[in-house]
Design an enzyme around this catalytic site. Structure first.
Site, short mmCIF file in Angstrom:
data_model
loop_
_atom_site.label_atom_id
_atom_site.label_comp_id
_atom_site.label_asym_id
_atom_site.label_seq_id
_atom_site.Cartn_x
_atom_site.Cartn_y
_atom_site.Cartn_z
N ALA A 40 31.57 -55.63 13.62
CA ALA A 40 31.32 -56.57 12.52
C ALA A 40 32.26 -57.77 12.60
CB ALA A 40 31.43 -55.84 11.19
N SER A 41 32.97 -58.07 11.50
CA SER A 41 33.72 -59.34 11.42
C SER A 41 35.00 -59.39 12.25
CB SER A 41 34.04 -59.65 9.96
OG SER A 41 32.88 -60.08 9.29
N ILE A 42 35.37 -58.29 12.89
CA ILE A 42 36.46 -58.40 13.87
C ILE A 42 36.02 -59.34 14.99
CG2 ILE A 42 37.89 -57.12 15.53
CD1 ILE A 42 37.70 -54.71 13.71
N LYS A 83 35.07 -62.21 14.56
CA LYS A 83 35.66 -63.53 14.25
C LYS A 83 37.00 -63.71 14.96
CE LYS A 83 33.45 -64.07 9.70
NZ LYS A 83 32.55 -62.91 9.72
#
Length: 468
Positions: free
Chosen positions: A84-86, A88
Site C-alpha cells: 500500500a502507501s509504503i 510512497k
C-alpha cells in the site's frame, strides 16, 4: 483450537538469526515470544508477517496465520503482500536520486515536467503546484473523496476537536478544568455550528467506501492515469493546508518519467535492483508471482470474505507495489545508513557512501510545517515519511523517541515500515558502523488494521533488549 498466530502452529516458518549476529537465538526468541500474544490481540488478520532488523542485520522474520485461508497456505517470511502507501516512500527515493543528480527541481511548477497537468486556480487566483508540495501532501489535490465540502467540514471538525482537547488540558494543568470562560463558550458555539453542517466524522465516507479505490481499469502509464483527477479543482491553496493524497503521487510518477527519461516502473526496478529488493514488484494480475498472498475483508455480517478484484495501475507510485518484510527491512536499513553515515565519516573513512546522501536523508526526515501524521499524533509528515521527533518535557518522565515510519492501507491489506534510529553518542562512534537502530516491517492480508503502534512497541522491546 490452536490460534493461527501460534508459533507452534507452523514452526518451520521462522527465519533464524545467523551465526554472525551479535545476539544468540534464545535472546531474540524471548523478545519475540513476549510480543506474539500482542500481535494476536491487536491485529486479528487472517495472516501476518513481521520482520525485525537490529543494527543492519535481520534478526527475526516470522509468518503467522494464513496467506491463503481457503487452501490453508501458511504465511512465511517469503510471503508477498500489498504494501500500500509504503510505495510512497519508495517513490521518494526516485525523486531524491533525480534531485541529487540535478535532473529535478523540487520547487518549480509541475507543468515544467508534465504539461498535460493543467495550470490551477484557487478562488480566482492562479496558484502553483510543485513537486515538494506534492511529496508532503500540501498541493490541494484531492484524495479519493471528491466532495470538497465534506473534506472541509471534516477538517474543521478535527480542528475544533483538537482545540477543545488542548484547552481542556491547559485548564486542567492550571486547576481550572471546571471554569467556563468566554473561549470555552465560543468553542461550544462553533461545535454546534459544525454539527448543524453535518461535519461529524461519521458522516464522511472512509477510503474503503470510495469507488475509485476499487478501479478495475488498467492504465498504460502515469500520464494516462492523470485523467482521473487532473481537471478537478484544488481543495485549498497549495501550501496552506494538509490533505493526504495518493493521486498526488500519481502525478509524481509522471514527473519521475519526464525527469529521468525512463518509464516510471523501469526506473523503480533499477532502484529495487540497487537496493537488493528482488521480490518487490508492481502489482499486476496476469504475472505469476510466487508466494503472493490472497486478500480479505470482513463483510457486514462479520464474516471473512475475499476482496474484489482491483487494478492498481493508476496508483503504483502511491500504493501499488508488492513486497516482503525482508525487502522492506533492506529498504529501511539503506535509508538509515544514509541518514547516519555522515556521523561516522570522521571515525571510519573507509565507509561506503549511502544510497542517498546524508543531507538528502535529513531533508526527507525533517517534519514539514502544516502537515499531519495520522498514524501518530505526536508526529508530522515529512517527505514521504511520517516523523516523530525526540522530546522530553519533564525529568524522569515520558521520553518520546525519534523515529520515522509509513503505514499503508489497501484493499485487503495493511502495512507498516518503521525505523527507530539508535540515540548515538558522538564520543563512542569509533567501535560502531552504520546503520545503528531497529527496523520493523509488518504486512498483513486484512484492510483497516492499524499497525504503527504495534511496530513501535516491537522496536522499543528489541531496542531495550539490545541495550540490556
Amino acid at each position: 483450537d490452536q490460534s493461527p498466530f501460534s508459533l507452534a502452529a507452523a514452526p518451520e516458518k521462522a527465519s533464524f538469526p545467523g551465526p554472525g549476529n551479535s545476539r544468540c537465538f534464545g535472546d531474540w526468541l524471548s523478545v519475540w515470544r513476549a510480543m506474539e500474544p500482542r500481535l494476536n490481540d491487536e491485529v486479528g488478520a487472517p495472516g501476518i508477517v513481521v520482520g525485525v532488523s537490529v543494527d543492519g542485520k535481520e534478526v527475526w522474520s516470522e509468518g503467522l496465520g494464513y496467506a491463503d485461508v481457503e487452501n490453508r497456505v501458511p504465511c512465511k517470511p517469503e510471503t508477498v503482500m500489498r504494501i500500500a502507501s509504503i510505495s510512497k516512500s519508495l517513490t521518494m527515493v526516485a525523486l531524491a536520486k533525480l534531485w541529487e543528480a540535478g535532473k529535478l527541481d523540487l520547487d518549480i511548477p509541475v507543468q515544467h515536467y508534465v504539461p498535460e497537468f493543467p495550470e490551477k486556480e484557487y478562488e480566482g487566483e492562479k496558484v502553483s503546484v510543485t513537486t515538494r508540495l506534492l511529496i508532503s501532501h500540501l498541493s490541494g489535490i484531492r484524495h479519493y473523496e471528491k466532495d470538497m465540502k465534506k473534506v472541509k467540514e471534516e477538517k474543521a471538525y478535527k480542528a475544533l476537536k483538537m482545540m477543545k482537547e488542548t484547552v481542556a488540558f491547559e485548564q486542567e494543568k492550571e486547576g481550572k478544568s471546571n471554569e467556563k470562560n468566554d473561549f470555552t463558550k465560543f468553542k461550544t458555539e462553533q461545535e454546534n455550528e459544525a454539527k448543524c453542517r453535518n461535519s461529524k466524522p461519521g458522516k464522511k465516507k472512509n477510503d474503503f467506501e470510495q469507488g475509485e479505490l476499487y478501479l478495475k481499469e488498467k492504465f498504460e502509464n502515469s500520464i494516462e492515469s492523470l485523467k482521473l483527477f487532473k481537471n478537478d479543482p484544488l481543495f485549498f491553496k497549495p501550501g496552506s493546508q494538509f490533505l493526504y493524497s495518493t493521486f498526488g503521487y500519481t502525478l509524481l510518477a509522471a514527473i519521475v518519467e519526464r525527469a529521468s527519461g525512463c518509464k516510471y516502473l523501469d526506473y523503480m526496478q533499477k532502484i529495487f535492483h540497487d537496493l537488493d529488493m528482488l521480490t518487490t514488484v508492481q502489482e499486476e494480475n496476469e504475472p505469476v508471482i510466487y508466494n503472493r498472498a490472497r486478500f480479505y475483508v470482513y463483510n457486514k455480517k462479520k464474516r471473512l470474505v475475499n476482496t474484489p478484484y482491483v487494478d492498481n495501475s493508476y496508483k503504483w507510485a502511491g500504493g501499488g507495489f508488492l513486497s516482503t518484510v525482508g525487502d522492506l527491512l533492506k529498504f529501511g536499513n539503506a535509508m538509515l545508513y544514509g541518514y547516519q553515515v555522515g556521523l561516522f565519516k570522521n571515525s571510519n573513512e573507509n565507509l561506503l557512501p549511502g544510497y542517498l546522501k546524508p543531507e538528502t536523508m535529513v531533508m526527507m526526515w525533517t517534519p514539514v510545517p502544516n502537515t499531519e501524521m495520522s498514524w501518530d499524533k505526536e508526529g508530522k509528515y515529512a517527505m514521504a515519511w511520517g516523523v516523530v521527533e525526540k522530546k522530553q518535557t519533564y525529568g524522569s518522565c515520558r521520553k518520546q523517541r525519534h523515529y520515522a515510519s509509513h503505514t499503508g492501507g489497501a484493499v485487503g491489506a495493511s502495512s507498516v515500515l518503521l525505523v527507530l534510529p539508535e540515540e548515538l553518542d558522538t564520543e563512542t562512534l569509533n567501535n560502531k558502523v552504520p546503520p545503528r537502530g531497529i527496523i520493523v516491517s509488518i504486512i498483513c492480508n486484512m484492510q483497516s488494521v492499524g499497525l504503527n503502534s504495534t511496530a513501535l512497541k516491537i522496536a522499543l522491546e528489541f531496542d531495550k533488549d539490545r541495550l540490556d
